[in-house]
Scaffold this motif. Structure first.
Motif, mmCIF file in Angstrom:
data_model
loop_
_atom_site.group_PDB
_atom_site.id
_atom_site.type_symbol
_atom_site.label_atom_id
_atom_site.label_comp_id
_atom_site.label_asym_id
_atom_site.label_seq_id
_atom_site.Cartn_x
_atom_site.Cartn_y
_atom_site.Cartn_z
ATOM 1 N N LYS A 21 1.959 8.377 -60.168
ATOM 2 C CA LYS A 21 0.851 8.911 -59.385
ATOM 3 C C LYS A 21 -0.366 8.020 -59.556
ATOM 4 O O LYS A 21 -0.679 7.568 -60.652
ATOM 5 C CB LYS A 21 0.514 10.350 -59.819
ATOM 6 C CG LYS A 21 1.651 11.327 -59.617
ATOM 7 C CD LYS A 21 1.988 11.495 -58.167
ATOM 8 C CE LYS A 21 3.128 12.487 -57.986
ATOM 9 N NZ LYS A 21 3.671 12.487 -56.666
ATOM 10 N N THR A 50 -3.937 7.588 -60.037
ATOM 11 C CA THR A 50 -5.035 8.434 -60.506
ATOM 12 C C THR A 50 -6.382 8.035 -59.904
ATOM 13 O O THR A 50 -7.347 8.765 -60.042
ATOM 14 C CB THR A 50 -5.134 8.389 -62.047
ATOM 15 O OG1 THR A 50 -5.322 7.024 -62.444
ATOM 16 C CG2 THR A 50 -3.876 8.961 -62.679
ATOM 17 N N GLU A 54 -8.024 10.522 -55.072
ATOM 18 C CA GLU A 54 -8.148 11.973 -55.203
ATOM 19 C C GLU A 54 -7.001 12.676 -54.481
ATOM 20 O O GLU A 54 -6.292 12.069 -53.673
ATOM 21 C CB GLU A 54 -9.503 12.434 -54.666
ATOM 22 C CG GLU A 54 -9.705 12.174 -53.188
ATOM 23 C CD GLU A 54 -11.152 12.316 -52.748
ATOM 24 O OE1 GLU A 54 -12.056 12.373 -53.603
ATOM 25 O OE2 GLU A 54 -11.370 12.360 -51.532
ATOM 26 N N VAL A 55 -6.820 13.943 -54.779
ATOM 27 C CA VAL A 55 -5.792 14.746 -54.116
ATOM 28 C C VAL A 55 -6.040 14.707 -52.612
ATOM 29 O O VAL A 55 -7.171 14.853 -52.150
ATOM 30 C CB VAL A 55 -5.823 16.203 -54.634
ATOM 31 C CG1 VAL A 55 -4.859 17.079 -53.864
ATOM 32 C CG2 VAL A 55 -5.526 16.253 -56.120
ATOM 33 N N GLN A 56 -4.980 14.504 -51.856
ATOM 34 C CA GLN A 56 -5.078 14.393 -50.401
ATOM 35 C C GLN A 56 -4.673 15.724 -49.761
ATOM 36 O O GLN A 56 -3.541 16.159 -49.905
ATOM 37 C CB GLN A 56 -4.178 13.266 -49.890
ATOM 38 C CG GLN A 56 -4.563 11.908 -50.408
ATOM 39 C CD GLN A 56 -5.949 11.493 -49.949
ATOM 40 O OE1 GLN A 56 -6.226 11.423 -48.758
ATOM 41 N NE2 GLN A 56 -6.828 11.229 -50.907
ATOM 42 N N TYR A 57 -5.620 16.360 -49.091
ATOM 43 C CA TYR A 57 -5.367 17.621 -48.400
ATOM 44 C C TYR A 57 -5.047 17.305 -46.943
ATOM 45 O O TYR A 57 -5.857 16.708 -46.243
ATOM 46 C CB TYR A 57 -6.576 18.546 -48.494
ATOM 47 C CG TYR A 57 -6.838 19.002 -49.905
ATOM 48 C CD1 TYR A 57 -6.208 20.131 -50.406
ATOM 49 C CD2 TYR A 57 -7.685 18.288 -50.740
ATOM 50 C CE1 TYR A 57 -6.424 20.547 -51.709
ATOM 51 C CE2 TYR A 57 -7.909 18.692 -52.039
ATOM 52 C CZ TYR A 57 -7.277 19.824 -52.526
ATOM 53 O OH TYR A 57 -7.490 20.222 -53.814
ATOM 54 N N LYS A 90 0.937 9.382 -46.000
ATOM 55 C CA LYS A 90 0.568 10.101 -47.227
ATOM 56 C C LYS A 90 1.726 10.961 -47.710
ATOM 57 O O LYS A 90 2.010 11.006 -48.910
ATOM 58 C CB LYS A 90 -0.675 10.960 -46.990
ATOM 59 C CG LYS A 90 -1.954 10.151 -46.865
ATOM 60 C CD LYS A 90 -3.131 11.067 -46.585
ATOM 61 C CE LYS A 90 -4.428 10.314 -46.463
ATOM 62 N NZ LYS A 90 -5.570 11.218 -46.178
ATOM 63 N N VAL A 140 -0.835 12.465 -54.697
ATOM 64 C CA VAL A 140 -0.737 13.911 -54.826
ATOM 65 C C VAL A 140 -1.284 14.487 -53.527
ATOM 66 O O VAL A 140 -2.458 14.293 -53.201
ATOM 67 C CB VAL A 140 -1.554 14.434 -56.028
ATOM 68 C CG1 VAL A 140 -1.487 15.955 -56.092
ATOM 69 C CG2 VAL A 140 -1.079 13.806 -57.321
ATOM 70 N N ILE A 141 -0.413 15.160 -52.768
ATOM 71 C CA ILE A 141 -0.851 15.744 -51.500
ATOM 72 C C ILE A 141 -0.688 17.250 -51.540
ATOM 73 O O ILE A 141 0.173 17.780 -52.229
ATOM 74 C CB ILE A 141 -0.101 15.155 -50.287
ATOM 75 C CG1 ILE A 141 1.378 15.499 -50.349
ATOM 76 C CG2 ILE A 141 -0.315 13.677 -50.162
ATOM 77 C CD1 ILE A 141 2.075 15.347 -49.026
ATOM 78 N N VAL A 142 -1.536 17.901 -50.784
ATOM 79 C CA VAL A 142 -1.478 19.353 -50.637
ATOM 80 C C VAL A 142 -1.495 19.640 -49.147
ATOM 81 O O VAL A 142 -2.418 19.222 -48.440
ATOM 82 C CB VAL A 142 -2.670 20.047 -51.329
ATOM 83 C CG1 VAL A 142 -2.671 21.539 -51.037
ATOM 84 C CG2 VAL A 142 -2.678 19.773 -52.819
#
Length: 185
Positions: free
Chosen positions: A15, A17, A20-23, A138, A145-147
């Protein structure tokens, strides 16, 4: 088009770092948010896309300025996105220049009189190929890290409320104008 925008050596299985987390939102949410914001949501998407590339590729750029001055940077954003997506197995293709021209032409329709300026909102549709390509890339990047955002977040709800108020005022004004109300004081 060679990988001038994306370093394939950068890809690994750990991952990242630095990113940032991808929404990710769906295409339907993108369209809805674009309409409710009177075509302004794609500027936010451009900012988030440039911020992603800034973090991922360690670029020395100002994402907010690139989003605000999109007319200068949209073609390169669309090109960068297509190259990145292709490295992740994206099969579709689009022309960054034609998307840019579509955005410009339909944005200029905002100068039309009366409610005809509403056709300018169609310019957001020209973001869809790049939006879909970036979401694909993505989703297919093991190092991110995806949401998948199934609901609207607080900022989006605020945008929806403000946009609904603006649209409501627009329709009230349109109704009053059509019914002969004189807006002069």
């Amino acid at each position: 088009m060679e990988n001038q925008f994306f370093d394939t050596e950068d890809v690994n299985t750990q991952k990242d770092t630095q990113v940032e987390v991808q929404y990710l939102i769906s295409e339907n949410k993108f369209i809805f948010l674009s309409i409710i914001s009177s075509g302004l949501y794609p500027i936010w998407w451009s900012y988030k896309a440039w911020r992603f590339y800034q973090q991922k590729q360690r670029l020395d750029i100002f994402p907010a300025l690139r989003a605000l001055f999109a007319v200068l940077f949209l073609i390169s954003l669309f090109e960068r996105t297509l190259v990145f997506a292709k490295t992740k197995g994206y099969q579709s293709n689009y022309s960054p220049i034609l998307l840019f021209l579509g955005i410009i032409v339909f944005s200029l329709l905002s100068y039309l009189p009366g409610p005809m300026w509403l056709t300018s909102i169609i310019s957001a549709a020209f973001f869809m190929p790049a939006f879909n390509a970036l979401n694909f890339a993505k989703r297919n990047s093991a190092e991110l890290v995806i949401v998948e955002q199934t609901n609207f977040n607080i900022r989006q709800y605020i945008l929806i409320v403000l946009g609904a108020m603006v649209w409501g005022l627009f329709f009230v004004a349109l109704y009053l104008e059509r019914s002969g109300y004189n807006f002069e004081y």
